[in-house]
Design a protein around this motif. Structure first.
Motif, PDB file in Angstrom:
ATOM      1  N   ALA A  90     -19.327  30.148  11.456  1.00 49.33           N
ATOM      2  CA  ALA A  90     -20.480  29.156  11.464  1.00 49.33           C
ATOM      3  C   ALA A  90     -21.590  29.919  11.956  1.00 49.33           C
ATOM      4  O   ALA A  90     -22.876  29.242  11.698  1.00 49.33           O
ATOM      5  CB  ALA A  90     -20.154  28.557  13.014  1.00 49.33           C
ATOM      6  N   VAL A 130     -26.103  29.406  10.604  1.00 50.33           N
ATOM      7  CA  VAL A 130     -27.281  29.425  11.413  1.00 50.33           C
ATOM      8  C   VAL A 130     -28.379  29.848  10.365  1.00 50.33           C
ATOM      9  O   VAL A 130     -29.399  28.943  10.538  1.00 50.33           O
ATOM     10  CB  VAL A 130     -27.280  30.469  12.517  1.00 50.33           C
ATOM     11  N   GLU A 190     -17.931  22.731  11.824  1.00 52.68           N
ATOM     12  CA  GLU A 190     -18.438  24.086  12.536  1.00 52.68           C
ATOM     13  C   GLU A 190     -19.736  24.373  11.911  1.00 52.68           C
ATOM     14  O   GLU A 190     -20.593  24.919  12.273  1.00 52.68           O
ATOM     15  CB  GLU A 190     -17.545  24.843  12.579  1.00 52.68           C
ATOM     16  N   MET A 213     -22.666  22.395  12.902  1.00 59.03           N
ATOM     17  CA  MET A 213     -22.987  22.936  14.171  1.00 59.03           C
ATOM     18  C   MET A 213     -24.216  24.244  13.972  1.00 59.03           C
ATOM     19  O   MET A 213     -25.255  24.326  14.648  1.00 59.03           O
ATOM     20  CB  MET A 213     -21.997  23.078  15.165  1.00 59.03           C
ATOM     21  N   GLY A 214     -23.665  25.105  13.372  1.00 58.89           N
ATOM     22  CA  GLY A 214     -24.532  26.172  12.973  1.00 58.89           C
ATOM     23  C   GLY A 214     -25.694  25.908  12.256  1.00 58.89           C
ATOM     24  O   GLY A 214     -26.737  26.464  12.609  1.00 58.89           O
ATOM     25  N   MET A 245     -27.373  23.110  12.615  1.00 59.44           N
ATOM     26  CA  MET A 245     -28.132  22.512  13.608  1.00 59.44           C
ATOM     27  C   MET A 245     -28.745  23.735  14.417  1.00 59.44           C
ATOM     28  O   MET A 245     -29.913  23.235  14.964  1.00 59.44           O
ATOM     29  CB  MET A 245     -27.367  21.462  14.443  1.00 59.44           C
ATOM     30  N   ARG A 246     -28.141  24.897  14.971  1.00 57.86           N
ATOM     31  CA  ARG A 246     -28.685  25.778  15.480  1.00 57.86           C
ATOM     32  C   ARG A 246     -29.803  26.401  14.899  1.00 57.86           C
ATOM     33  O   ARG A 246     -31.007  26.670  15.358  1.00 57.86           O
ATOM     34  CB  ARG A 246     -27.567  26.952  15.838  1.00 57.86           C
ATOM     35  N   LEU A 285     -15.085  19.520  19.347  1.00 60.51           N
ATOM     36  CA  LEU A 285     -16.474  19.735  20.218  1.00 60.51           C
ATOM     37  C   LEU A 285     -17.486  18.875  19.277  1.00 60.51           C
ATOM     38  O   LEU A 285     -18.799  18.737  19.960  1.00 60.51           O
ATOM     39  CB  LEU A 285     -16.721  21.039  20.052  1.00 60.51           C
ATOM     40  N   TRP A 300     -21.321  17.981  21.259  1.00 63.05           N
ATOM     41  CA  TRP A 300     -22.654  18.623  20.660  1.00 63.05           C
ATOM     42  C   TRP A 300     -23.891  17.933  21.196  1.00 63.05           C
ATOM     43  O   TRP A 300     -23.938  16.892  21.264  1.00 63.05           O
ATOM     44  CB  TRP A 300     -22.420  18.978  19.136  1.00 63.05           C
ATOM     45  N   ASN A 301     -25.114  18.694  21.171  1.00 64.29           N
ATOM     46  CA  ASN A 301     -26.147  18.259  21.730  1.00 64.29           C
ATOM     47  C   ASN A 301     -27.117  18.347  20.426  1.00 64.29           C
ATOM     48  O   ASN A 301     -27.742  19.281  20.161  1.00 64.29           O
ATOM     49  CB  ASN A 301     -26.624  19.024  22.708  1.00 64.29           C
TER      50      ASN A 301
END
Lengths: 343, 343
Positions: free
Chosen positions: B224, B228, B249, B252-253, B255-256, B279, B283-284
């Motif tokens: 992940a 990023v 996953e 999520m990376g 989004m970061r 998760l 997640w936010n």
């Protein structure tokens, strides 16, 4: 006291005599040690070790070459620490030529769990690795005869078995001290589900050593979503400025809850987790945590087990690997969820 | 053409005669089917089915009651879809009284992988479940004789084997269409590592059907953290307003990375994933995704395998379970990462 002839394998009668129990008692022990009294269990285990006794099923399985498998006993295999530990076991076992068999311990406990244990022992594995992150040890270990090569990972210490612990108490102590040093009046703890939580104990001791009163720890399940509600509640309490969660997934849920309560991490509240979950470093913001070397624990367990298996295969007396105790320390990993900025 | 007597078990000679191959060729096939030509392999498989032949190792194992284990073959067991599938397999196998044995397929492929396959077959499991999310099928299936009960989960279709697919193409098509309908000029795709990615194919077809040009898909690893960097790059490209990631996953990376580039999700860029990772909902902001029923696929595979095993145990002709093909559809789950707000 009867002695076996030098060089001849001791029989069940020899062991019974040394342990001062009857042969039927010995048979009961070998089927399921929990069926004899604690006192007799200890005496039999000592006699087994003294005479280097191994019962027929294992000898037969070895002769048939049918037992070259390492049995892993674990509860819910989906949880992060377990998949990582299991990965380490697999990798190392594969390297030394043993396939791994998983027996899932039913978390309902009792007869359900015993079923998995029996099913495992009936198939005479070369050895057993028990992943004990759920503190199921006490009910499982007593069902595994001392003749079986075995390594326990995690859980409370069993002096007469090989075991690896992950220093969770020390790591939690270190983390709590670290959070207090970031100038917070106290640290709130959201606990993982466990009857005896070494992480919680470490947190409590660090607060006590710093003469800081411990707020009541907040219990939650393995479900990260439940932690969202907890985070929202904590976010509405102005006195809460530092939160330590029993694992990273719970910390992630708590952070989402804080966001829903309008709190910013790390500006308003700092949050730390435990385990160094793969996703912790990509969380927004990335999560401060304790890196646990689960895979290394798994690999090491296989090495310890291999030494015990070699003792059995080569008909040697039991070496130190049968009661070896090792600890693998965690490391504090600082990321932005506690306000630290790195270059 | 020689025929066996009614009621007597067919021999290796009978099968060789029906398949029009030599007995040594038959022996080679049973040791490793990939060692005979494709043409002979097909002829032997047909003869095995016709005569309902089973070779001695399985019969012996059954007689010894040593093969009551379901072997699961899978690559890296730490990945989300696999742990969930494996959980479904374990639960169902436990229910019907079979322990599960995992054989980890070495992703380096070739001889490494074949080692795991041989180690598995040498121990005569009752049946094999192959988790094929890495598209390793082609190199593994050809090494498993048609006499072995087997179910494949995922991967390209093998007509002569039982198989369960997860409709990834359809789900990716649906998701892409959904994102376009939220008024975006196009959808960028960040792909999972796979030689043949059905998710990418579904995305591409949805764009094509909507007469939207497809931007080049962006390849990444299972890590992940690598995502990023990709997210940051996409965040710096003003033309990017909608991103579809090959799994959660990776999403999520991404989004970061978008956050690091100063982009807000969903206000500036919408993001969707695939799998419904545990998760994703915490997640936010929570992640829009495709819920894949991995555990259900695992449970269903055990049921299909059980029918094949029963055919072997009861010496019945092979029923439809040996070539059954089932599909388990995914579901679009809308959350805040695509801007939708729910009550």
């Amino acid at each position: 006291m009867p002695r076996t002839k030098r060089g001849s394998a001791p029989s069940i009668r020899d062991v019974a005599a040394v342990a001062n129990v009857s042969v039927p008692t010995m048979s009961r022990y070998l089927k399921d040690p929990s069926r004899v009294s604690e006192k007799k269990r200890v005496a039999i285990a000592a006699a087994i070790e003294k005479l280097n006794y191994r019962p027929n099923p294992i000898a037969r399985a070895l002769a048939l070459d049918m037992s070259e498998s390492i049995a892993v006993m674990s509860a819910d295999t989906r949880l992060y620490g377990r998949t990582q530990t299991f990965y380490g076991i697999e990798r190392k076992a594969q390297e030394i030529g043993y396939p791994t068999t998983i027996y899932v311990l039913d978390s309902r406990g009792g007869d359900w769990m015993l079923g998995s244990v029996r099913s495992c022992l009936d198939r005479s594995p070369a050895g057993v690795i028990l992943i004990d992150y759920d503190r199921l040890t006490d009910s499982v270990v007593s069902h595994i005869p001392a003749t079986m090569p075995m390594v326990i990972i995690g859980g409370p210490r069993h002096e007469d078995r090989a075991q690896i612990q992950l220093c969770e108490y020390d790591s939690a102590y270190t983390m709590t001290k670290h959070l207090l040093a970031l100038d917070h009046a106290t640290v709130h703890y959201v606990s993982v589900p466990s009857d005896v939580d070494a992480r919680e104990d470490g947190w409590r001791m660090a607060l006590s050593d710093a003469h800081v009163p411990a707020p009541a720890p907040i219990a939650t399940s393995w479900d990260a979503e439940e932690a969202v509600a907890i985070g929202r509640q904590l976010g509405e309490d102005e006195s809460v400025t530092a939160i330590f969660a029993g694992n990273d997934e719970i910390a992630m849920g708590v952070m989402r809850g804080l966001a829903l309560a309008g709190k910013r991490v790390p500006d308003d509240v700092i949050v730390a987790g435990f385990d160094d979950h793969t996703l912790s470093r990509v969380w927004n913001p990335p999560l401060t945590t304790i890196r646990q070397h689960f895979d290394r624990a798994g690999e090491h367990a296989v090495s310890m087990l291999k030494q015990q298996i070699d003792d059995v295969v080569n008909n040697r007396p039991r070496g130190e690997a049968w009661t070896m105790f090792d600890q693998i320390a965690g490391e504090l990993v600082e990321r932005e969820s506690t306000g630290t900025v790195f270059l």
